[in-house]
Motif scaffolding. Structure first.
Motif, mmCIF file in Angstrom:
data_model
loop_
_atom_site.group_PDB
_atom_site.id
_atom_site.type_symbol
_atom_site.label_atom_id
_atom_site.label_comp_id
_atom_site.label_asym_id
_atom_site.label_seq_id
_atom_site.Cartn_x
_atom_site.Cartn_y
_atom_site.Cartn_z
ATOM 1 N N THR A 293 -12.656 8.293 9.905
ATOM 2 C CA THR A 293 -11.860 7.393 9.062
ATOM 3 C C THR A 293 -11.183 6.330 9.916
ATOM 4 O OG1 THR A 293 -11.461 9.300 7.657
ATOM 5 C CG2 THR A 293 -10.091 7.386 7.263
ATOM 6 N N ASP A 294 -10.656 6.753 11.050
ATOM 7 C CA ASP A 294 -9.963 5.828 11.948
ATOM 8 C C ASP A 294 -10.917 4.752 12.463
ATOM 9 O OD1 ASP A 294 -7.106 6.138 13.240
ATOM 10 O OD2 ASP A 294 -8.403 5.197 14.721
ATOM 11 N N LEU A 297 -11.635 2.130 9.870
ATOM 12 C CA LEU A 297 -10.585 1.113 9.755
ATOM 13 C C LEU A 297 -10.716 0.064 10.857
ATOM 14 C CD1 LEU A 297 -7.556 3.439 8.976
ATOM 15 C CD2 LEU A 297 -8.786 2.025 7.363
ATOM 16 N N ILE A 419 -10.993 6.197 1.067
ATOM 17 C CA ILE A 419 -10.288 5.838 2.300
ATOM 18 C C ILE A 419 -9.344 4.687 1.968
ATOM 19 C CG2 ILE A 419 -10.495 4.837 4.608
ATOM 20 C CD1 ILE A 419 -13.209 6.136 4.872
ATOM 21 N N ARG A 420 -8.080 4.856 2.297
ATOM 22 C CA ARG A 420 -7.114 3.796 2.000
ATOM 23 C C ARG A 420 -7.103 2.760 3.130
ATOM 24 N NH1 ARG A 420 -2.144 1.976 2.853
ATOM 25 N NH2 ARG A 420 -1.658 3.445 4.505
ATOM 26 N N SER A 421 -7.327 1.509 2.776
ATOM 27 C CA SER A 421 -7.212 0.460 3.791
ATOM 28 C C SER A 421 -6.158 -0.534 3.337
ATOM 29 C CB SER A 421 -8.553 -0.223 4.029
ATOM 30 O OG SER A 421 -9.073 -0.695 2.824
ATOM 31 N N PHE A 438 -1.808 -2.284 12.012
ATOM 32 C CA PHE A 438 -1.713 -0.928 11.459
ATOM 33 C C PHE A 438 -0.342 -0.290 11.703
ATOM 34 C CE2 PHE A 438 -6.302 -1.287 12.590
ATOM 35 C CZ PHE A 438 -6.787 -1.263 11.308
ATOM 36 N N SER A 450 -2.663 -1.477 -0.926
ATOM 37 C CA SER A 450 -3.770 -0.576 -0.574
ATOM 38 C C SER A 450 -5.003 -0.770 -1.457
ATOM 39 C CB SER A 450 -3.314 0.871 -0.695
ATOM 40 O OG SER A 450 -2.225 1.081 0.138
ATOM 41 N N LYS A 652 -1.247 4.848 12.142
ATOM 42 C CA LYS A 652 -2.443 4.245 11.552
ATOM 43 C C LYS A 652 -3.222 5.277 10.734
ATOM 44 C CE LYS A 652 -6.926 2.434 13.006
ATOM 45 N NZ LYS A 652 -7.851 2.461 14.125
ATOM 46 N N ASN A 653 -3.376 6.471 11.321
ATOM 47 C CA ASN A 653 -4.321 7.429 10.754
ATOM 48 C C ASN A 653 -3.729 8.372 9.729
ATOM 49 O OD1 ASN A 653 -5.854 10.226 10.987
ATOM 50 N ND2 ASN A 653 -7.280 8.565 11.432
ATOM 51 N N ARG A 657 -4.365 7.931 4.660
ATOM 52 C CA ARG A 657 -5.627 7.214 4.762
ATOM 53 C C ARG A 657 -6.690 7.883 3.914
ATOM 54 N NH1 ARG A 657 -4.847 2.185 6.002
ATOM 55 N NH2 ARG A 657 -3.419 2.007 7.745
ATOM 56 N N TYR A 658 -6.668 9.206 3.924
ATOM 57 C CA TYR A 658 -7.633 9.956 3.112
ATOM 58 C C TYR A 658 -7.086 11.360 2.980
ATOM 59 C CZ TYR A 658 -9.350 12.679 7.096
ATOM 60 O OH TYR A 658 -9.438 13.544 8.141
#
Lengths: 715, 38
Positions: A293-294, A297, A419-421, A438, A450, A652-653, A657-658
């Motif tokens: 996921t990281d 991003l 996944i949230r961005s 981030f 988001s 950030k992570n 994020r998820y």
């Protein structure tokens, strides 16, 4: 007039009064600073004249006064010349190792050390007494749900102080967001002699570049120390300590952010060099989902940055071409659905090129210019020579629009879990700019900034048969970041697939040409020789999926890591406090919860202050904490495994994020249909289980055992 | 809640800072002493 008075904020009056007070202090208390400013002004003037006259080879009429010491009278003990200084150093070195000096030191500081030791003892006694009192107080059982009287009184007092606290907070914000902050800073820089220090430095600089008088350097050091002494005497020690804490705190926070940004830059370099398809593998809970996921991003950021690089490059080729007009035209074409993919861009530009060529062949130069967005092609030309080949303007327009489309695509994560961005595309109507910071996003803004990714319809990855007949999305994938978790549950290995037939009527893993598509995904995504397609898979065992699929990609093993690292320097005082009180707080939590259902003042105070400290401690870790992973990258050609550091920063992570339990909804919906739960499961009655209890296991093994023994009995 | 590795590091840092402060104060005291006698 009344309206004006109503609008006037009375806080201005207080701030003006404070300013006047500071000014009065400047006049009546900080007189030495005034003398030093006067002297510095004269030093600057004479040094400047000296500099000008010396460098212009004129006769020096005014000798520089910077070499003279100040006339300010303060108690300042320091050698006035170099010889005395060296002598003092020599004597100090000898004295350092003499008994007499050591005893003198101990005598002088014995009071300080005695106070410190007594203070430490007192703290220890108070802590022990408090602990005893807490234990006694807490270990009395109370099952009422009411609050004690002292707590009620405390809360009432707290409520009364709240508005005062709020007022001070508001006043602080009022002063420090306006001009008062600058005015006060200016006054205090003057009061604390900072201007004199800067002025003297400049004066010596002007003097030195013309005279090269190194011999006078010691006098300057003396003067600097003298000025610093004036500065230090300007405030009491306690205020200097508070100021030092504030400055250090600000510095360490900035340094912490700098470190996080450095880690992100390091990660970006690593992710940039990854190939198109990447397979993350590792044990459950090892962090492969987090890493994937990281990296997704970061890839978002890289794609936009690459696209912008291309846009910049193309923009440079034809500086007279109105790219802003082209961008506005693109926006209109997207709105009217003429353009909705890279393919439609190519088709549109090629059509426009034909119109242009037709207009030229008919000698309609005005029309041709209009077709080319008003670009004066006769004056500035239609090609650009990059020393390799000639690039036609229409080729450049085509590539520009494709890169612009990728750059302005708001969401390009295509995922099988959300996944949230929160990258922000800032646009005031011209060229938009991305903000991918981030680490400075506020939690409260998350719902408003988001997005959660495009749903991955796997038919878009299938070049052959699709699950949904005539799926409109099939064969539409051109660019993006495809992320698939649990690949091994989706695509089996050859043992799982051996029953399936490629010629079957139904869609299956042998006739959907999934792997074939994967191998060709770079082609439709390439713009200006850069591919804008990344595919990330995760699974537990590489061998659980077929080798044709997993060998398409780069293997990244996840699991080896240093957990809970911290990016901000000078956090050791907090670490120390957290460590000291950890056992106490845990024991306190257990006892207070066990003995009390009511709330007492003591419990409330411990929760408020010590619990508050732990909240702060955890929040700091959420902001500056990170795990340092060591990704095991396997070279597909040589089979060699190399280790690559990857910084997984919590801010950030871990900011929603998820969800690690992304498939939970299936389980919950099933569980809701049932009327029983874990509490209702039957329990063993003793250490030796009975046959009836075994039968309750519904196990193949127990079932077989049961069959064997039952048949024996029958025989 | 506490980070054991960091806690041990914090203790070491506090001890080092304490020692450095004592040594520094001793040097400054000695230097000052010499200067007043000069």
């Amino acid at each position: 007039m009344k309206k004006v008075l109503k609008k006037f904020n009375y806080k201005h009056l207080i701030a003006i009064a404070i300013t006047l007070l500071f000014l009065l202090l400047s006049v009546f208390v900080y007189k030495n600073s005034f003398i030093r400013i006067k002297e510095t002004g004269y030093d600057l003037y004479t040094s400047f004249i000296y500099n000008f006259q010396t460098l212009s080879n004129s006769f020096v009429t005014v000798p520089s006064s910077v070499t003279k010491i100040s006339s300010v009278d303060i108690s300042f003990v320091f050698p006035i010349d170099w010889e005395t200084f060296t002598k003092a150093i020599e004597l100090t070195w000898k004295a350092l190792f003499t008994e007499e000096n050591l005893f003198a030191y101990l005598e002088k500081f014995s009071d300080v050390y005695l106070i410190l030791i007594t203070l430490a003892e007192l703290i220890l006694i108070v802590v022990l007494l408090l602990k005893n009192a807490i234990d006694k107080n807490i270990e009395t059982v109370n099952t009422t749900l009411t609050e004690t009287k002292p707590l009620k009184v405390f809360k009432r007092l707290e409520d009364k102080f709240k508005p005062i606290k709020k007022w001070f907070k508001d006043f602080w914000t009022f002063c420090f967001s306006g001009h008062y902050k600058t005015i006060w800073l200016f006054i205090w820089l003057y009061n604390l002699n900072v201007f004199a220090i800067i002025g003297e430095f400049l004066a010596y600089y002007f003097y030195f570049v013309a005279s090269f008088d190194i011999g006078n350097l010691y006098v300057q050091v003396y003067k600097l120390l003298f000025d610093v002494a004036i500065m230090l005497k300007g405030l009491p020690l306690i205020l200097w300590l508070i100021l030092a804490v504030i400055v250090l705190n600000k510095w360490r926070k900035n340094k912490g952010y700098e470190n996080l940004e450095h880690f992100e830059r390091y990660n970006t370099g690593f992710v940039k060099n990854l190939p198109t398809v990447n397979v993350f593998y590792g044990l459950m809970g090892g962090g492969k989902g987090q890493i994937m996921t990281d990296i997704t991003l970061t890839t978002n950021k890289i794609f936009r940055s690459n696209a912008k690089e291309t846009l910049q490059k193309l923009d440079r080729m034809f500086i007279y071409f109105p790219f802003a007009v082209l961008e506005q035209e693109y926006k209109r074409l997207v709105r009217t659905r003429v353009i909705y993919s890279l393919a439609t861009i190519e088709s549109y530009v090629r059509k426009r090129k034909k119109w242009f060529e037709r207009a030229l062949s008919m000698n309609l130069k005005k029309s041709a210019r209009y077709i080319l967005y008003g670009y004066d092609f006769e004056k500035y030309g239609l090609t650009y020579d990059n020393n390799l080949y000639l690039q036609d303007i229409f080729e450049v327009i085509e590539e520009y629009l494709k890169a612009y489309r990728i750059y302005t695509t708001v969401e390009m994560n295509i995922t099988n879990y959300a996944i949230r961005s929160d990258g922000l595309l800032q646009d005031v109507g011209n060229f938009p700019l991305w903000d991918f910071d981030f680490f400075t996003r506020k939690s409260a803004d998350i719902p408003y900034i988001s997005r959660y990714g495009k749903i991955l319809d796997q038919d878009i990855l299938r070049m052959g048969k699709t699950i949904k007949k005539d799926n409109p999305f099939a064969n539409t994938l051109e660019y993006g970041i495809v992320v698939m978790t649990e690949l091994d549950k989706e695509r089996g290995n050859q043992f799982v697939l051996q029953e399936l037939k490629a010629k079957a009527d139904d869609t299956n893993q042998k006739n959907d040409l999934f792997n074939f598509g994967l191998k060709l995904d770079r082609h439709p995504s390439t713009v200006d020789f850069k591919p804008y397609m990344r595919i990330y898979f995760d699974l537990q065992r590489i061998g659980s999926t077929n080798s044709d699929l997993h060998e398409c990609g780069n293997h990244l093993g996840v699991g080896k890591k240093n957990k809970k690292e911290f990016a901000m320097p000078l956090f050791f005082i907090e670490e120390f406090i957290a460590g000291i009180f950890d056992n106490f707080y845990n024991a306190f939590f257990d006892k207070s919860k066990y003995y009390h259902s009511n709330n007492t003042l003591l419990i409330h105070l411990i929760k408020k202050y010590l619990g508050g400290f732990y909240n702060y401690y955890e929040k700091m870790y959420n902001l500056y904490g990170y795990d340092l992973h060591f990704l095991q990258m396997e070279d597909m050609l040589s089979g060699q495994v190399t280790e690559h550091p990857y910084y997984l920063c919590y801010k950030k992570n871990h900011a929603r994020r998820y969800y690690t339990d992304s498939l939970v909804d299936y389980f919950r919906q099933n569980a809701l249909k049932k009327k029983v739960g874990l509490d209702d499961y039957p329990e063993y009655k003793g250490v030796k289980a009975t046959k009836e209890e075994f039968a309750m296991q519904n196990s193949y093994f127990q079932h077989n055992l049961n069959n064997v023994f039952d048949s024996d009995i029958k025989e | 809640m506490k980070n054991n590795k960091k806690f041990k590091g914090a203790i070491v840092k506090i001890i080092i800072i304490g020692v450095v402060l004592i040594v520094l104060s001793y040097i400054v005291f000695t230097f000052n002493n010499v200067l007043t006698k000069l």
